[in-house]
Design a protein around this motif. Structure first.
Motif, PDB file in Angstrom:
ATOM      1  N   GLY A  45       0.890  -1.250   0.217  1.00  0.00           N
ATOM      2  CA  GLY A  45      -0.052   0.021  -0.037  1.00  0.00           C
ATOM      3  C   GLY A  45       0.624   1.136   0.022  1.00  0.00           C
ATOM      4  O   GLY A  45       2.131   1.100  -0.105  1.00  0.00           O
ATOM      5  N   PRO A  46       0.121   2.583   0.025  1.00  0.00           N
ATOM      6  CA  PRO A  46       0.958   3.845   0.000  1.00  0.00           C
ATOM      7  C   PRO A  46       1.542   4.340   1.092  1.00  0.00           C
ATOM      8  O   PRO A  46       2.218   5.281   1.000  1.00  0.00           O
ATOM      9  N   LYS A 106      11.609   5.413  -2.303  1.00  0.00           N
ATOM     10  CA  LYS A 106      11.864   3.923  -1.924  1.00  0.00           C
ATOM     11  C   LYS A 106      13.081   3.720  -2.372  1.00  0.00           C
ATOM     12  O   LYS A 106      13.588   3.787  -3.621  1.00  0.00           O
ATOM     13  N   CYS A 107      13.634   2.913  -1.290  1.00  0.00           N
ATOM     14  CA  CYS A 107      15.061   2.369  -1.885  1.00  0.00           C
ATOM     15  C   CYS A 107      15.177   1.168  -0.653  1.00  0.00           C
ATOM     16  O   CYS A 107      14.445   1.056   0.521  1.00  0.00           O
ATOM     17  N   LYS A 126       7.324   3.571 -10.600  1.00  0.00           N
ATOM     18  CA  LYS A 126       7.164   4.148  -9.452  1.00  0.00           C
ATOM     19  C   LYS A 126       5.977   4.516  -9.062  1.00  0.00           C
ATOM     20  O   LYS A 126       5.402   5.555  -9.071  1.00  0.00           O
ATOM     21  N   THR A 127       5.094   3.444  -8.733  1.00  0.00           N
ATOM     22  CA  THR A 127       3.693   3.408  -8.443  1.00  0.00           C
ATOM     23  C   THR A 127       3.735   4.000  -7.004  1.00  0.00           C
ATOM     24  O   THR A 127       4.654   4.135  -6.266  1.00  0.00           O
ATOM     25  N   ALA A 161       6.337  -0.956  -6.123  1.00  0.00           N
ATOM     26  CA  ALA A 161       7.032   0.184  -6.918  1.00  0.00           C
ATOM     27  C   ALA A 161       8.542  -0.332  -6.677  1.00  0.00           C
ATOM     28  O   ALA A 161       9.141  -1.030  -5.862  1.00  0.00           O
ATOM     29  N   TRP A 162       9.169   0.052  -7.845  1.00  0.00           N
ATOM     30  CA  TRP A 162      10.700  -0.215  -8.139  1.00  0.00           C
ATOM     31  C   TRP A 162      11.535   0.532  -7.007  1.00  0.00           C
ATOM     32  O   TRP A 162      11.197   1.667  -6.797  1.00  0.00           O
ATOM     33  N   GLY A 163      12.352  -0.168  -6.334  1.00  0.00           N
ATOM     34  CA  GLY A 163      13.297   0.593  -5.157  1.00  0.00           C
ATOM     35  C   GLY A 163      14.458   1.097  -5.728  1.00  0.00           C
ATOM     36  O   GLY A 163      15.406   0.206  -5.976  1.00  0.00           O
TER      37      GLY A 163
END
Length: 445
Positions: free
Chosen positions: A201-202, A282-283, A320-321, A327-329
């Protein structure tokens, strides 16, 4: 004055002995002398008077995912090296993933070098990869000039680059230690990741809970034990957990051959400021809380953390959703790393000499690039010219990255790179680039 074709003069030159007014003489792409500011300019030499702009050694970024070939729509050597040059970086070392094929055999390394050869605006070297099934390929890659080997201790996020379990780590590390190589490690323990709540989720808080500090701490502890047992040389990638610092410091005191890096995003961004759904932040490991960030800065100051690198890991914008689980990190930071780190460093009372040590001298030393990382005779004439007190507001449209997604959008940063020089040639100034002049680097025997 010593032989010179070019002299760069500044009231502030960052040298290994500190900052001072100086004139830097260059011939055949090499620094030949660092002389007093008012030294006579030899007949025939071209003078570049930089005034009060600071002359730094070009930065050396040893953690960059260029993604070329195979995922060139994510980045690519042309765009990545332009972004690096715009940010004062003159050397990068490319990670063995997320390209297709990954750099895990000599043939794959050859493919990577062929793709990079005519696209590199700065100098480029390559890491190899350590996988469960390629122990036999490690020595040939080493002999072909890779700077070391990347391994994951938890899933990498791409199926073509599987992670090592503890037995696999032992096998690869024993092989690498046998020929005196370097293993660089994404250290998160998969058991701790599996045990953490995985809500998706977000909400950033949910994502942060899914990548707990103890996953890093446990993996680093196991890596230290293996390095101690084999007297092997290891490097911890992108450290984000402040809780791991005491065990790292103790390992160093014991003589374990371990070095550690962290990244601009861990030093300048905090979990508290990440908006829900903003997966440009995000990472993995994740950006953690401000109190944790303070520990990382303290460890940089006392030497427990050796260096700062970008871990530039871009993707296309559609990946990058707003769901942090899917999402891609990865964070794109090449063009902004110097300014981001300098902005926070100056706020915390550090000088440009510290930034140069973390982002140029120690990164060059990590991979044995003894012609990079310092302004002194015998080094390559690689420079960044910086206006340290000028500010700019980050506009994604102004970035050279192929996909202009950035966690720094809208931030005001100190430090404007006025020009970047590679072996005595200006390769970018005021946004104007030359044709690619970079060389492909190999590890010195």
């Amino acid at each position: 004055m010593s032989e010179a074709e070019l002299v760069l003069r500044s009231t502030r030159v960052i040298t290994p002995d500190g900052s001072r007014p100086a004139a830097v003489a260059v011939a055949d792409g090499t620094i030949t002398a660092v002389l007093p500011y008012d030294a006579d300019i030899p007949s025939g030499a071209r003078l570049e008077d930089l005034g009060d702009h600071v002359l730094l050694p070009g930065l050396v970024d040893t953690h960059v995912h260029v993604n070329d070939p195979g995922r060139t729509h994510w980045e690519g050597f042309w765009t990545a090296t332009r972004a690096a040059a715009a940010g004062g970086i003159t050397t990068l070392v490319d990670m063995p993933l997320n390209s297709l094929p990954p750099t895990t055999t000599v043939d794959h390394l050859r493919t990577k070098r062929e793709v990079a050869a005519d696209k590199a605006h700065i100098d480029v070297g390559f890491w190899g990869g350590a996988l469960p099934d390629n122990v036999k390929d490690l020595r040939p890659l080493h002999d072909s000039g890779v700077f070391g080997f990347k391994a994951f201790l938890s899933p990498s996020g791409v199926e073509e680059f599987p992670h090592l379990d503890q037995d696999g780590l032992a096998r690869s590390l024993a092989e690498i230690a046998g020929f005196g190589g370097l293993l660089i490690v994404h250290a998160e323990d998969p058991r701790h990741l599996d045990a953490a709540p995985q809500q998706g989720g977000p909400r950033y808080a949910d994502f942060l809970a899914s990548r707990p500090r103890d996953a890093e701490d446990t993996a680093i502890s196991a890596l230290v034990a293996q390095a101690r047992r084999l007297d092997a040389r290891v490097h911890v990638l992108h450290l984000s957990s402040g809780d791991a610092l005491p065990l790292i410091a103790e390992a160093k005191r014991e003589g374990v051959r371990i070095t550690v890096e962290t990244c601009p995003h861990y030093l300048t961004l905090t979990a508290e400021e990440v908006p829900d759904g903003a997966s440009e932040f995000k990472c993995c490991p994740p950006i953690r809380e401000s109190a944790n960030q303070d520990l990382l800065w303290q460890a940089l100051a006392d030497g427990t953390i050796d260096c700062v690198v970008t871990d530039h890991s871009p993707s296309t914008a559609d990946l990058k959703t707003d769901d942090f689980a899917t999402a891609w990190g990865g964070i794109s930071g090449l063009q902004l790393s110097l300014a981001a780190v300098w902005t926070e460093a100056r706020r915390r009372g550090h000088g440009l000499e510290d930034v140069v040590r973390w982002m140029s001298a120690r990164t060059a030393a990590l991979v044995g690039l003894d012609r990079k990382g310092a302004i002194e005779p015998g080094r390559d004439a690689d420079f960044a010219v910086l206006a340290p007190d000028e500010t700019f507001t980050v506009d994604p449209a102004a970035l050279q990255h192929r996909n202009r997604v950035t966690a720094y959008a809208g931030k005001t940063l100190y430090g404007v790179v006025k020009s970047t020089w590679l072996r005595g040639e200006r390769i970018v100034a005021d946004g104007e680039f030359t044709e690619p002049k970079g060389q492909l680097l190999t590890r010195r025997p």
